[in-house]
Design an enzyme around this catalytic site. Sequence first.
Site, PDB file in Angstrom:
ATOM      1  CE  LYS A 130       2.472   4.558   4.648  1.00  0.00           C
ATOM      2  NZ  LYS A 130       2.404   3.485   3.607  1.00  0.00           N
TER       3      LYS A 130
ATOM      4  CE1 TYR B   8       3.199   8.843   2.622  1.00  0.00           C
ATOM      5  CE2 TYR B   8       4.610  10.036   4.165  1.00  0.00           C
ATOM      6  CZ  TYR B   8       4.338   8.899   3.430  1.00  0.00           C
ATOM      7  OH  TYR B   8       5.191   7.824   3.487  1.00  0.00           O
TER       8      TYR B   8
ATOM      9  CB  THR C  50       6.556   6.813   6.958  1.00  0.00           C
ATOM     10  OG1 THR C  50       7.288   8.001   7.246  1.00  0.00           O
ATOM     11  CG2 THR C  50       5.076   7.152   7.081  1.00  0.00           C
ATOM     12  CG  ASP C  51      10.525   8.891  10.014  1.00  0.00           C
ATOM     13  OD1 ASP C  51       9.822   9.163   9.021  1.00  0.00           O
ATOM     14  OD2 ASP C  51      11.679   9.341  10.180  1.00  0.00           O
ATOM     15  CD  GLU C  52       7.163  12.109   6.486  1.00  0.00           C
ATOM     16  OE1 GLU C  52       6.259  12.948   6.412  1.00  0.00           O
ATOM     17  OE2 GLU C  52       7.937  11.867   5.555  1.00  0.00           O
TER      18      GLU C  52
HETATM   19  P1  NAD Z   1       6.772   5.467  -4.507  1.00  0.00           P
HETATM   20  O1  NAD Z   1       5.847   6.635  -4.631  1.00  0.00           O
HETATM   21  O2  NAD Z   1       8.100   5.525  -5.170  1.00  0.00           O
HETATM   22  O3  NAD Z   1       6.047   4.149  -5.055  1.00  0.00           O
HETATM   23  C1  NAD Z   1       4.708   3.869  -4.795  1.00  0.00           C
HETATM   24  C2  NAD Z   1       4.278   2.785  -5.765  1.00  0.00           C
HETATM   25  O4  NAD Z   1       2.913   2.443  -5.471  1.00  0.00           O
HETATM   26  C3  NAD Z   1       4.317   3.213  -7.230  1.00  0.00           C
HETATM   27  O5  NAD Z   1       4.911   2.203  -8.002  1.00  0.00           O
HETATM   28  C4  NAD Z   1       2.849   3.396  -7.596  1.00  0.00           C
HETATM   29  O6  NAD Z   1       2.584   3.145  -8.966  1.00  0.00           O
HETATM   30  C5  NAD Z   1       2.181   2.386  -6.685  1.00  0.00           C
HETATM   31  N1  NAD Z   1       0.779   2.726  -6.377  1.00  0.00           N
HETATM   32  C6  NAD Z   1       0.301   3.928  -5.951  1.00  0.00           C
HETATM   33  N2  NAD Z   1      -1.023   3.840  -5.777  1.00  0.00           N
HETATM   34  C7  NAD Z   1      -1.396   2.575  -6.088  1.00  0.00           C
HETATM   35  C8  NAD Z   1      -2.638   1.877  -6.095  1.00  0.00           C
HETATM   36  N3  NAD Z   1      -3.798   2.494  -5.746  1.00  0.00           N
HETATM   37  N4  NAD Z   1      -2.647   0.574  -6.443  1.00  0.00           N
HETATM   38  C9  NAD Z   1      -1.489  -0.052  -6.811  1.00  0.00           C
HETATM   39  N5  NAD Z   1      -0.291   0.563  -6.831  1.00  0.00           N
HETATM   40  C10 NAD Z   1      -0.244   1.862  -6.477  1.00  0.00           C
HETATM   41  O7  NAD Z   1       6.901   5.208  -2.950  1.00  0.00           O
HETATM   42  P2  NAD Z   1       8.159   4.699  -2.105  1.00  0.00           P
HETATM   43  O8  NAD Z   1       8.990   5.856  -1.753  1.00  0.00           O
HETATM   44  O9  NAD Z   1       8.739   3.527  -2.783  1.00  0.00           O
HETATM   45  O10 NAD Z   1       7.415   4.227  -0.776  1.00  0.00           O
HETATM   46  C11 NAD Z   1       6.915   2.896  -0.646  1.00  0.00           C
HETATM   47  C12 NAD Z   1       6.249   2.752   0.710  1.00  0.00           C
HETATM   48  O11 NAD Z   1       7.198   3.061   1.738  1.00  0.00           O
HETATM   49  C13 NAD Z   1       5.084   3.706   0.928  1.00  0.00           C
HETATM   50  O12 NAD Z   1       4.077   3.011   1.615  1.00  0.00           O
HETATM   51  C14 NAD Z   1       5.661   4.827   1.783  1.00  0.00           C
HETATM   52  O13 NAD Z   1       4.674   5.391   2.603  1.00  0.00           O
HETATM   53  C15 NAD Z   1       6.683   4.064   2.600  1.00  0.00           C
HETATM   54  N6  NAD Z   1       7.844   4.846   3.062  1.00  0.00           N
HETATM   55  C16 NAD Z   1       8.596   5.579   2.169  1.00  0.00           C
HETATM   56  C17 NAD Z   1       9.718   6.265   2.637  1.00  0.00           C
HETATM   57  C18 NAD Z   1      10.612   7.046   1.708  1.00  0.00           C
HETATM   58  O14 NAD Z   1      11.553   7.702   2.180  1.00  0.00           O
HETATM   59  N7  NAD Z   1      10.424   6.980   0.401  1.00  0.00           N
HETATM   60  C19 NAD Z   1      10.044   6.256   3.999  1.00  0.00           C
HETATM   61  C20 NAD Z   1       9.250   5.503   4.871  1.00  0.00           C
HETATM   62  C21 NAD Z   1       8.171   4.793   4.383  1.00  0.00           C
END
Ligand code: NAD
Length: 337
Positions: A152, A148, A124-126
């Site tokens: 990351k 968080y 993430t950009d964060e």
């Molecule tokens: P989300 O919270 O919707 O989904 C996370 C998924 O991971 C869920 O299905 C959950 O059940 C699973 N999970 C959590 N802990 C687990 C574990 N210990 N073992 C197996 N599965 C597990 O998240 P998202 O928004 O889809 O984000 C996905 C990735 O992208 C993350 O790594 C997040 O840091 C990154 N990201 C998200 C955004 C955003 O805007 N949502 C932006 C940049 C990066």
Amino acid sequence: MEKIIVTGGAGFIGSHFVKLLLASNDVAEVTVLDALTYAGHKENLDDALTSPKVNFVRGNILDEDLVDDLVQRHDAVVHFAAESHVDRSFFEAGAFLATNVVGTHTLLEAAKRHHIHKFVHVSTDEVYGPMACGSASERSPLRPTVPYAASKACSDLIALSAFATDGVPVCVTRSSNNYGPHQHPEKIIPLFVTSLLKGEQVTLHGTGQHIRNWLHVEDNCQGINLVLRRGIPGEVYNIGGGTDLTTRELTGRLLELCDADWDQVACIPDRKANDVRYAMDFTKIAEDLGYRPRVSLADGLAQTVQWHRDHLHLWAPAQRNPDAPLAEINVPASMER
Ligand code: NAD
């Protein structure tokens, strides 16, 4: 034709990525490894689950034996699984460190043992922290301000060190804020949309001047797919190109799309360490891999609001009812990412 593990594939971005892999038609097998925490739902995968190419494994990335067994039977890992909600990280930082840092390490150890061909670590950009002006390149220092983002950043460094020390072919992607269908209603856009559509109030942190770059989830998935196929091991790729908006501006757009007005908005005190602005330069992935964001904010938000209108029965209960099928915990109305 590759066999690919998608961790967190039942979550928001991971489920879109699984569908993109299936649509590309050149993948032999996709195994979703997901613990189905409160944030993960098999329903997010829609028809993908019926594809003969898709295996679904409910399991934790901290489970070394399970991870080892799966990784040895696959060629590549695309790693989305994470605790992903900033507000929760203030209260449950330990869970963020366990999944985001130790879980990533567990996957990388297996990837090293079994000589995986590619490991894409989704970040993430964060991790760059607030940018008062200018934008972060992949070489910018990491200055996360919340648990968080710190977890990351730590996992990014662990992943890159696996490349440097053991040659695990890791690429890291860092994207800005994603939005689109299937996002959990603890995040600001689905939270605001579902509340506004039900005629309820939404709450804005502080004066709503925080700037975020809003990227449609399909654009992020497109970038991640390019990195999976052509990214150079050891490299980081920023995935941006969404639209910068203050939270107040975003709220205005959502009010309009939901046929609501400002009397449904209340201002509350700002949360802890609410970074004023994130900004990234994504020239590298554009020039090296040909990435171009395709979904305009106007189209993307309209599609997202329409999706919520069509699926209100699915998502609205998840905001309130701990026993609702799509969420196991209550989401305070003030939570936003
Ligand atoms: P989300 O919270 O919707 O989904 C996370 C998924 O991971 C869920 O299905 C959950 O059940 C699973 N999970 C959590 N802990 C687990 C574990 N210990 N073992 C197996 N599965 C597990 O998240 P998202 O928004 O889809 O984000 C996905 C990735 O992208 C993350 O790594 C997040 O840091 C990154 N990201 C998200 C955004 C955003 O805007 N949502 C932006 C940049 C990066």
